[in-house]
Design a protein around this motif. Structure first.
Motif, mmCIF file in Angstrom:
data_model
loop_
_atom_site.group_PDB
_atom_site.id
_atom_site.type_symbol
_atom_site.label_atom_id
_atom_site.label_comp_id
_atom_site.label_asym_id
_atom_site.label_seq_id
_atom_site.Cartn_x
_atom_site.Cartn_y
_atom_site.Cartn_z
ATOM 1 N N SER A 382 29.240 35.995 45.767
ATOM 2 C CA SER A 382 30.636 36.606 45.856
ATOM 3 C C SER A 382 31.536 36.783 47.289
ATOM 4 O O SER A 382 32.474 37.170 47.456
ATOM 5 N N ASN A 385 34.771 35.298 48.136
ATOM 6 C CA ASN A 385 35.906 36.189 47.240
ATOM 7 C C ASN A 385 36.269 37.440 47.906
ATOM 8 O O ASN A 385 37.394 37.852 47.887
ATOM 9 N N ALA A 389 39.719 38.519 49.390
ATOM 10 C CA ALA A 389 40.539 39.800 49.077
ATOM 11 C C ALA A 389 40.961 40.638 50.107
ATOM 12 O O ALA A 389 42.076 41.166 50.140
ATOM 13 N N THR A 510 37.969 39.661 41.637
ATOM 14 C CA THR A 510 38.404 38.856 42.571
ATOM 15 C C THR A 510 38.334 37.218 42.441
ATOM 16 O O THR A 510 38.471 36.673 43.517
ATOM 17 N N SER A 520 33.879 40.694 41.989
ATOM 18 C CA SER A 520 34.753 41.884 42.114
ATOM 19 C C SER A 520 34.547 42.246 43.593
ATOM 20 O O SER A 520 33.691 42.266 44.285
ATOM 21 N N ILE A 521 35.359 43.235 43.700
ATOM 22 C CA ILE A 521 35.165 44.215 44.946
ATOM 23 C C ILE A 521 35.378 45.681 44.506
ATOM 24 O O ILE A 521 36.261 46.107 43.397
ATOM 25 N N GLN A 541 46.468 43.848 42.065
ATOM 26 C CA GLN A 541 46.439 43.161 40.746
ATOM 27 C C GLN A 541 47.858 42.625 40.557
ATOM 28 O O GLN A 541 48.083 41.464 39.915
ATOM 29 N N THR A 544 47.896 39.409 42.583
ATOM 30 C CA THR A 544 46.928 38.460 42.393
ATOM 31 C C THR A 544 47.038 38.015 40.994
ATOM 32 O O THR A 544 47.661 38.682 39.799
ATOM 33 N N PHE A 546 43.967 37.684 39.049
ATOM 34 C CA PHE A 546 42.443 37.566 38.910
ATOM 35 C C PHE A 546 42.096 38.292 37.587
ATOM 36 O O PHE A 546 41.336 38.211 36.792
#
Length: 556
Positions: A382, A385, A389, A510, A520-521, A541, A544, A546
């Motif tokens: 990850s 990503n 992010a 993400t 994810s973050i 969000q 983006t 995602f």
């Protein structure tokens, strides 16, 4: 301000020389040789004279331990000594109240009806409020999806169909009569099967409890019902809140059914991701909301310790358990959280701090830090990503300071707290040997964890909590001047620290890694400041897509 101390019924953990408790009910004579053999376990060395002096005292202790078992404790009984996450001289930031949630008017029922499965709460609320679909129709739609897809996903333990249809019909009638309960009116949802619902089994995902039923409904379920939510399913908890394996199988990740959904809120993560429910409730002690949210590509909020009532919910660790929403996006989490949070006289750990979510606040005014060292050291799939992010946050006008988590505390000791408290809650299970009926019995299983809990000395449990107090102060010193700290979701100390200190976090998608698995973050907030992390997550969000990505194969 005087702090209360984290703990539980000390007599259930007073196990300095726990070895002699293997003689359950006094069936085996406890001797001085037992004391001598156990010295290495407790890290001490006594002389023969000291053992002679200790022995009568330990025998009296054992009689006390045996007598405790003659007085049954209800599962709802909290310890007299409770955890307080507040640092000394804590000052909560000024907070707003609960906002009025916007319900759009332009939403239509899609031509391809299966697209409803991935509508947000405001979109579904628009359809219900404007009578473009009934709650009965929507409820039946989601129940049919569970029946269609759950043979593969194994995310659901019980479909509460009779209750759901009864609630949906009542809510449709109320709407016809001009009574609208609010944004959740008529919208289906699911809950992790650690939460009691009167008239239905509450299995805790474990073989010994698969026929268990309580004559109560959890406070969080009652709050959602009062707000107009329609409960359609009790979703899988990994066995006694561990992992994604339960007595009926292994819950799957809809993005890759060869992979488990992660746990222990496995069913809540899988079912929400696949569009079997619009949202669900999960619980977390040490990653059980954030992990399945990440694995299944949804948004998961773990609130501050004590923000949401745990009455009617299985305890794993009285001083670490939290309940939170798992949903399509941050706004949906905020909506559900605003309903389930608050003081509950049935749960002595709950608080009445205001929510504070101001949806019109400029996110550029938030003071944000990020864990640069942890992000740089991230070697997971990850990482790309995660880096992207951070760039998105910068483009949003977010200025970030580099921060480092405290590292001069004994992290390896803190698992003692969770295991000791779990061992106490499930003491009857271990003493009865029903723990042997659990599906998983390997070294890392919950069954094994509960057995070894009997060998945790009370002194070490209390010492771990003293170090936890130090950690609380160190974490507060780090975060007190910030609104949000950006962190990797896993592979660093953040997850352990924030679960011990009680700080809120939200995990947001993400994108996908090279294997097409979600990433994810995590955003970390101050105590009782879910508002800031929700606000920044919502803004991310909005910039983006995602959170709008869904696994393939669930739009038939």
């Amino acid at each position: 301000m005087q702090k209360s101390f984290c703990g539980k019924h000390i007599f259930l953990v007073v196990l300095i020389l726990t070895f002699f408790l293997s003689a359950c009910g006094g069936s085996k004579k406890f001797s001085k040789k037992d004391v001598k053999r156990s010295q290495d376990l407790v890290g001490l060395s006594f002389t023969k004279k000291q053992i002679d002096t200790l022995y009568p005292y330990l025998k009296r202790n054992k009689k006390g331990y045996d007598s405790l078992r003659k007085y049954p404790l209800d599962y709802t009984v909290f310890p007299a000594i409770k955890f307080d996450p507040l640092p000394f001289h804590f000052s909560q930031k000024t907070q707003a109240g609960i906002p009025s949630w916007d319900i759009p008017d332009s939403v239509e029922v899609p031509t391809l009806k299966s697209e409803l499965a991935f509508y947000t709460i405001p979109q579904l609320a628009s359809l219900i409020k404007n009578e473009k679909i009934t709650s009965v129709e929507l409820t039946q739609f989601f129940i049919d999806r569970i029946k269609k897809y759950d043979n593969v996903l194994q995310s659901t333990i019980t479909i509460t169909e009779e209750l759901a249809m009864e609630q949906a019909k009542k809510l449709d009638a109320e709407l016809q009569a001009g009574k609208y309960r609010g944004i959740l009116h008529g919208i289906p949802y699911g809950v992790k099967d650690l939460m009691s619902v009167k008239g239905y089994k509450t299995t805790w995902g474990a073989e010994p409890y698969k026929n268990q039923e309580f004559d109560m409904t959890a406070t969080v379920v009652e709050k959602l019902q009062d707000a107009g939510g329609v409960l359609i399913a009790k979703l899988v908890s990994g066995s006694l809140a561990r992992g994604d394996v339960w007595f009926g199988g292994k819950t799957k990740n809809p993005w890759d059914i060869k992979q488990g959904a992660s746990g222990s809120s496995a069913g809540s993560g899988s079912a929400t991701s696949a569009g079997l429910v619009p949202f669900a409730l999960g619980t977390e002690t040490l990653g059980s909301i954030t992990s399945p949210s990440t694995r299944n590509g949804i948004t998961g909020l773990r609130p501050t310790y004590g923000r949401v009532s745990r009455y009617g919910v299985m305890s794993l660790s009285w001083s670490m358990d939290k309940i939170g929403p798992m949903a399509r996006n941050a706004q949906d989490c905020a909506i559900v959280y605003s309903i389930i949070s608050g003081k509950d006289p049935k749960d002595p750990t709950t608080t009445d701090y205001p929510f504070g979510f101001d949806k019109n606040k400029d996110v550029a005014t938030l003071k944000v830090g990020y864990l640069k060292k942890d992000i740089d050291k991230d070697t997971s799939k990850s990482k790309d990503n995660l880096t992207k992010a951070l760039e998105i946050f910068k483009k949003m006008g977010i200025k970030m300071d580099s921060l480092e988590l405290p590292d001069d505390v004994p992290f390896n000791s803190f698992d003692i707290i969770l295991r000791a408290e779990a061992g106490a809650f499930f003491d009857d299970l271990v003493l009865s040997a029903d723990v042997d009926k659990m599906v998983e019995q390997d070294q890392r299983s919950r069954a094994n964890s509960l057995r070894q809990a009997r060998f945790i000395p009370a002194v070490e449990y209390l010492q771990a909590n003293r170090h936890r107090e130090v950690l609380i102060e160190k974490m507060n010193e780090l975060i007190k001047d910030y609104d949000v700290i950006i962190s990797p979701s896993f592979g660093n100390r953040q997850l352990v620290i924030t679960n011990l200190t009680g700080h809120p976090v939200i995990a947001i998608p993400t994108g996908l890694d090279k294997d097409k698995h979600p990433t994810s973050i995590t955003l970390v907030g101050n105590l009782y400041d879910e508002a800031s992390i929700l606000l920044l997550a919502k803004a991310f969000q909005e910039n983006t897509e995602f959170d709008e990505m869904h696994p393939e194969g669930y739009m038939d």
